[in-house]
Design a protein around this motif. Structure first.
Motif, PDB file in Angstrom:
ATOM      1  N   ILE A 633       7.329   8.296 -24.802  1.00 52.77           N
ATOM      2  CA  ILE A 633       8.693   8.255 -24.270  1.00 52.77           C
ATOM      3  C   ILE A 633       9.683   8.868 -25.248  1.00 52.77           C
ATOM      4  O   ILE A 633      10.622   9.567 -24.856  1.00 52.77           O
ATOM      5  N   THR A 634       9.488   8.608 -26.531  1.00 54.09           N
ATOM      6  CA  THR A 634      10.413   9.103 -27.550  1.00 54.09           C
ATOM      7  C   THR A 634       9.986  10.442 -28.142  1.00 54.09           C
ATOM      8  O   THR A 634      10.510  10.843 -29.191  1.00 54.09           O
ATOM      9  N   SER A 635       9.079  11.136 -27.480  1.00 53.21           N
ATOM     10  CA  SER A 635       8.622  12.425 -28.007  1.00 53.21           C
ATOM     11  C   SER A 635       9.445  13.602 -27.507  1.00 53.21           C
ATOM     12  O   SER A 635       9.216  14.726 -27.954  1.00 53.21           O
ATOM     13  N   LEU A 660      14.375   7.480 -32.131  1.00 55.87           N
ATOM     14  CA  LEU A 660      15.498   7.488 -31.196  1.00 55.87           C
ATOM     15  C   LEU A 660      16.238   8.830 -31.163  1.00 55.87           C
ATOM     16  O   LEU A 660      16.689   9.248 -30.082  1.00 55.87           O
ATOM     17  N   PRO A 661      16.390   9.550 -32.275  1.00 55.68           N
ATOM     18  CA  PRO A 661      17.044  10.870 -32.181  1.00 55.68           C
ATOM     19  C   PRO A 661      16.305  11.882 -31.321  1.00 55.68           C
ATOM     20  O   PRO A 661      16.896  12.899 -30.935  1.00 55.68           O
ATOM     21  N   SER A 662      15.039  11.628 -30.983  1.00 56.80           N
ATOM     22  CA  SER A 662      14.300  12.566 -30.139  1.00 56.80           C
ATOM     23  C   SER A 662      14.682  12.455 -28.669  1.00 56.80           C
ATOM     24  O   SER A 662      14.319  13.324 -27.875  1.00 56.80           O
ATOM     25  N   ILE A 663      15.406  11.387 -28.303  1.00 57.68           N
ATOM     26  CA  ILE A 663      15.867  11.226 -26.919  1.00 57.68           C
ATOM     27  C   ILE A 663      17.389  11.048 -26.940  1.00 57.68           C
ATOM     28  O   ILE A 663      17.916   9.989 -26.582  1.00 57.68           O
ATOM     29  N   PRO A 664      18.125  12.075 -27.368  1.00 60.83           N
ATOM     30  CA  PRO A 664      19.583  11.924 -27.472  1.00 60.83           C
ATOM     31  C   PRO A 664      20.284  11.828 -26.132  1.00 60.83           C
ATOM     32  O   PRO A 664      21.459  11.456 -26.076  1.00 60.83           O
ATOM     33  N   VAL A 696      22.808   6.018 -34.473  1.00 65.42           N
ATOM     34  CA  VAL A 696      23.757   6.856 -33.748  1.00 65.42           C
ATOM     35  C   VAL A 696      24.794   7.439 -34.689  1.00 65.42           C
ATOM     36  O   VAL A 696      25.234   8.587 -34.523  1.00 65.42           O
ATOM     37  N   ALA A 697      25.202   6.677 -35.722  1.00 60.87           N
ATOM     38  CA  ALA A 697      26.177   7.183 -36.682  1.00 60.87           C
ATOM     39  C   ALA A 697      25.610   8.340 -37.499  1.00 60.87           C
ATOM     40  O   ALA A 697      26.338   9.279 -37.846  1.00 60.87           O
ATOM     41  N   LEU A 698      24.331   8.288 -37.794  1.00 58.39           N
ATOM     42  CA  LEU A 698      23.718   9.375 -38.552  1.00 58.39           C
ATOM     43  C   LEU A 698      23.449  10.598 -37.699  1.00 58.39           C
ATOM     44  O   LEU A 698      23.411  11.714 -38.224  1.00 58.39           O
ATOM     45  N   ARG A 699      23.273  10.396 -36.394  1.00 58.30           N
ATOM     46  CA  ARG A 699      23.015  11.507 -35.481  1.00 58.30           C
ATOM     47  C   ARG A 699      24.067  11.488 -34.372  1.00 58.30           C
ATOM     48  O   ARG A 699      23.882  10.863 -33.343  1.00 58.30           O
ATOM     49  N   PRO A 700      25.185  12.162 -34.575  1.00 60.41           N
ATOM     50  CA  PRO A 700      26.254  12.143 -33.559  1.00 60.41           C
ATOM     51  C   PRO A 700      25.857  12.773 -32.235  1.00 60.41           C
ATOM     52  O   PRO A 700      26.569  12.579 -31.243  1.00 60.41           O
ATOM     53  N   ASP A 701      24.775  13.513 -32.178  1.00 59.13           N
ATOM     54  CA  ASP A 701      24.376  14.123 -30.918  1.00 59.13           C
ATOM     55  C   ASP A 701      23.770  13.115 -29.947  1.00 59.13           C
ATOM     56  O   ASP A 701      23.564  13.431 -28.774  1.00 59.13           O
ATOM     57  N   ILE A 702      23.488  11.891 -30.393  1.00 59.04           N
ATOM     58  CA  ILE A 702      22.947  10.861 -29.508  1.00 59.04           C
ATOM     59  C   ILE A 702      24.061  10.387 -28.578  1.00 59.04           C
ATOM     60  O   ILE A 702      25.143  10.014 -29.022  1.00 59.04           O
TER      61      ILE A 702
END
Length: 836
Positions: A633-635, A660-664, A696-702
């Motif tokens: 799912i997270t791939s 989690l960043p793999s499913i933004p 989410v804070a480290l990856r704003p694209d999420i």
């Protein structure tokens, strides 16, 4: 010419600008500015009438005064025709006297008393609320009668009404149904606008206890006649039949007195019909009329049976030669003239005027055909009736006029029914098949010829026992796109039957090549061709809480790959005898539809909200995702996934966070349980949600917005800085403190300028640059500033700049806010209840 003003714009552009305003308060303020804006804003303000009750857990102030429901209805019922102010009434209005003489020292002024706002209402909705608020409006109380009267007066004036929603379990007054029926009587030549009806019925079980049906009266002992008495009340003329008839009449009047009549039978054709918590049979009979009237227009159908009515007689699916779906001889009063045991159960009643199970294209036979052998004849009536008809043909003509009692006695004799049904003697001729159906009683039982189909796009059923024959023949499955079955019996037979009917025929994998086959010197060679499998079903959404392997096989064999968009799988309260393994769900549904699934929830927990963390064999552990499924799912192989709901083990929690960043693109996540948490049942859902916020804070694209964990729901928001300085956005990039309108900050406070900047420096020492904790606590502020200056030589950060507050804000920060579950916005949150 002067500059163009707002009111100089065309009316269409002004109306489009007003439609973009989201809040009613903004529209109200705009309407008070100018008369032109008032006339353009009023249709937007009154286009929707939605009543949402406050939550008792969040409201601290006591409820006082008049609620918004009463205020809103008071405005809508003040129609201008009541006061003679309608356009067609103004010509006949008499001008009041304005002379100020001694007889009229204070003359009346003309003023507007009514309004025309109700004609703009397109949606009228009364939502469900807390019990202490809603119970005041039961139709058995004074408040409910007053509410129903006001709603009826308001609805009768809503000529453009499209949607009517009554989700309060208070009951709908008869006057409201008549007002909805009047919307079809338009004198302007236009069609009725009403398209959608949503009703949630109230609980009538309290009336069963208050107005219980008394038992039939018994005869006194002194009135019992002797066995050989000649009195009129003796054994020759028994009276129990009279007593039973009186009791049945009381039952009829009792049933019709406890329900509102008429209801659905007076409504115009609809596109969407939703009726929930049904606990009375007359409602279903009237709904059958409405469904037949809307046969070619109905696209959405939602039916829910109340929990207290699950075990009643009319809910179950019945089969028998003497049973009927509906009373075809009804004259509109819907009095219960037939048995409560209905052919096909609830579904048989609803489609009884669209599809007749006894008289359709599958059961109709040509009347002139003579059966060739006894095996071809299938009796359509009980064997006792058929035998009685055969015996009456063998008797003399004088005995043909015997009464019904003698016929019943003959039907119970020791003759063999087979001899009467399948006569093989030369003296007896073969009876045509139509002759067996020619009696008036049989014609009444068969009913009219009905072979229609409902072209539904959405079908949702709750606590409705399924009749497979009705679902197969009365619904066009090639059009159906959304199917919801919650706590429905006979679901396994339905999936097996649909799989058998709609499984596509696979073409051969290979064929003979014509070129090679024509050559006399070469052997024929098989060449592979692409397999073009044609699928008949078009299901995009499936939601059920009764899982079985037949369901998984149905999805796998009848739906084309990557076509299912929404899949909500839950488990009902009563555990099934055979549990579906999570691996079968993963391989049969998730992997097969990975590129089309937008909303996915797999939850085996109790919908009543049980949180048993101590039990290792808890039911919610059955469908807990393992590491393989979480990895898939997270791939990133599910690119359109937007909403996700699942149960996870705590040992896989950090693995999920890392991926989690793999499913933004996921917007909402619902986690009902986290197994084997170190804190057990004392785990705090907010701590788990904060860990998600860190990612989410480290990856704003999420794009994650809503997180539901256990019984808590949170919203991730951007907390923008309040000390934003316009000097940072100056064109020359300078940091001068010179005056001027373009360099002044938005917020200027003298106390902040005089404050000691060391307080802010201490905060930066603790958090580091950008609000992120530094790895080495011994690093000082000056060292961190030197490192930052080495990375960016264009900007210089001195003590003066720090004192002015420049460089402290590193962009928007995230914060977590606890909210209620947004059931109306997020489908996963709404589906977690396991009910309509």
């Amino acid at each position: 010419k002067g500059p163009l003003r707002l009111l100089d714009l065309p009316v269409d552009i002004l109306r489009e600008i007003i439609n973009q305003l989201p809040h009613t308060n903004d529209l109200t303020s705009l309407a008070l500015c100018h008369s032109i804006l008032h006339s353009l804003t009023i249709p937007c303000i009154y286009s929707r009438f939605d009543i949402v009750w406050p939550d008792t857990n969040t409201q601290t102030e006591p409820r006082t005064g008049v609620d918004a429901l009463t205020y809103g209805l008071a405005t809508l019922v003040m129609h201008e025709e009541v006061f003679g102010e309608a356009p067609w009434q103004r010509a006949r209005a008499v001008e009041p006297q304005t002379n100020n003489d001694s007889k009229h020292p204070y003359p009346l002024k003309r003023r507007r008393r009514g309004n025309y706002y109700a004609q703009y209402t397109k949606k009228f909705s009364l939502g469900n609320g807390p019990l202490e608020y809603v119970q005041e409006y039961l139709i058995t109380k004074e408040g409910g009668k007053m509410l129903g009267t006001l709603v009826a007066l308001a609805v009768a004036r809503m000529r453009n009404l499209e949607t009517f929603v009554w989700d309060m379990p208070t009951g709908v007054l008869r006057d409201v149904w008549l007002a909805l029926s009047s919307l079809a009587d338009r004198d302007d030549g236009q069609d009725c606008r009403l398209e959608r009806i949503w009703i949630r019925w109230h609980d009538n079980s309290q009336l069963d206890m208050l107005n219980a049906v008394p038992p039939p009266p018994t005869l006194p002992l002194n009135n019992i006649a002797p066995q050989n008495g000649a009195h009129g009340s003796g054994i020759a003329n028994p009276q129990p039949a009279v007593i039973v008839q009186a009791a049945s009449q009381f039952l009829v009047s009792h049933v019709m007195e406890r329900v509102e009549h008429p209801t659905f039978s007076v409504l115009p054709p609809l596109k969407s019909l939703s009726v929930l918590d049904i606990d009375e049979l007359p409602y279903l009979d009237e709904m059958s009329v409405l469904i037949a009237r809307s046969q070619h227009r109905l696209r959405e159908l939602r039916i829910g049976i109340a929990g207290q009515a699950e075990d009643r007689e009319w809910v179950q699916v019945w089969e028998g030669e003497s049973l009927q779906q509906v009373d075809y001889t009804s004259d509109g009063d819907f009095q219960p003239k037939i048995s409560n045991s209905r052919l096909g159960g609830i579904l048989g009643i609803l489609v009884g005027r669209v599809y007749n199970m006894r008289n359709n294209s599958n059961t109709a036979k040509p009347s002139t055909r003579i059966p060739r052998s006894p095996d071809e004849i299938r009796p359509l009536r009980p064997s006792s009736e058929i035998f009685a008809d055969a015996v009456s043909q063998q008797l003399p003509e004088s005995s043909s006029s015997a009464d019904s009692d003698e016929s019943n006695a003959a039907s119970q004799s020791n003759f063999t029914p087979k001899a009467a049904v399948y006569p093989n003697t030369p003296a007896q001729k073969a009876i045509p098949l139509r002759t067996l159906r020619s009696t008036p009683r049989e014609a009444r039982l068969r009913g009219p010829y009905l072979d229609g189909k409902l072209k539904l796009e959405i079908l949702e059923l709750e606590r409705v026992p399924l009749c497979v024959s009705i679902l197969q023949h009365a619904i066009d499955w090639s059009i159906l796109s959304s199917l919801t079955l919650l706590n429905c019996q006979n679901h396994d037979q339905l999936w097996k039957s649909l799989r058998h009917i709609y499984s596509p025929l696979k073409p051969p994998k290979s064929h003979m090549s014509p070129l090679n086959a024509a050559s006399p010197y070469s052997t024929p060679r098989r060449t592979s061709v692409p397999r073009c499998t044609e699928y008949s079903l078009n299901l995009k959404k499936i939601h059920t809480n009764t899982a079985s392997l037949s369901l998984i096989n149905f999805i796998k064999d009848t739906l084309p790959p990557n076509s299912l968009e929404v899949f909500f799988l839950q488990e009902s309260r009563v555990p099934a005898s055979t549990t579906v393994p999570i691996e079968a769900i993963y391989r049969g549904v998730v992997r097969r539809h990975r590129t089309s699934l937008k909303k996915l929830m797999i939850d085996s927990s109790d919908p009543r909200g049980s949180t048993d963390y101590s039990t290792t064999n808890a039911r919610w552990r059955r469908w807990m995702l393992n590491r393989e499924i979480i990895t898939f799912i997270t791939s990133g192989r599910m690119p359109v996934l937007r909403e996700l709901g699942f149960t996870i083990d705590y040992k896989d929690w950090h693995f999920f966070l890392q991926h989690l960043p793999s499913i933004p693109h996921v917007r909402s996540i619902y986690i009902p349980h986290v197994a084997d948490h170190p804190h057990g049942s004392n785990s705090d859902p907010r701590e788990l949600a904060l860990q998600i916020v860190d990612i989410v804070a480290l990856r704003p694209d999420i794009e994650l917005c809503y997180v539901g964990i256990a019984s808590k729901c949170f919203e991730i928001l951007e907390n923008k800085s309040h000390n934003y300085d316009l000097r940072n956005n100056s064109p020359d990039g300078g940091n001068s403190n010179d005056g001027g309108p373009g360099n002044e900050p938005l917020i200027l406070d003298e106390e902040d300028d005089d404050a000691d900047p060391g307080e802010d420096d201490d905060e930066e020492d603790e958090m580091g640059i950008g609000g992120i904790q530094t790895a080495d606590d011994d690093v000082t502020q000056s060292e961190s500033e030197e490192e930052f200056q080495d990375d960016d030589d264009d900007e210089e950060f001195g003590s003066d700049a720090e004192e002015d507050g420049i460089g402290r804000d590193r962009g928007p920060k995230l914060r977590l806010r606890e909210i209620l579950f947004y059931d109306d916005k997020v489908a996963v949150f709404r589906a977690r209840h396991g009910r309509l």
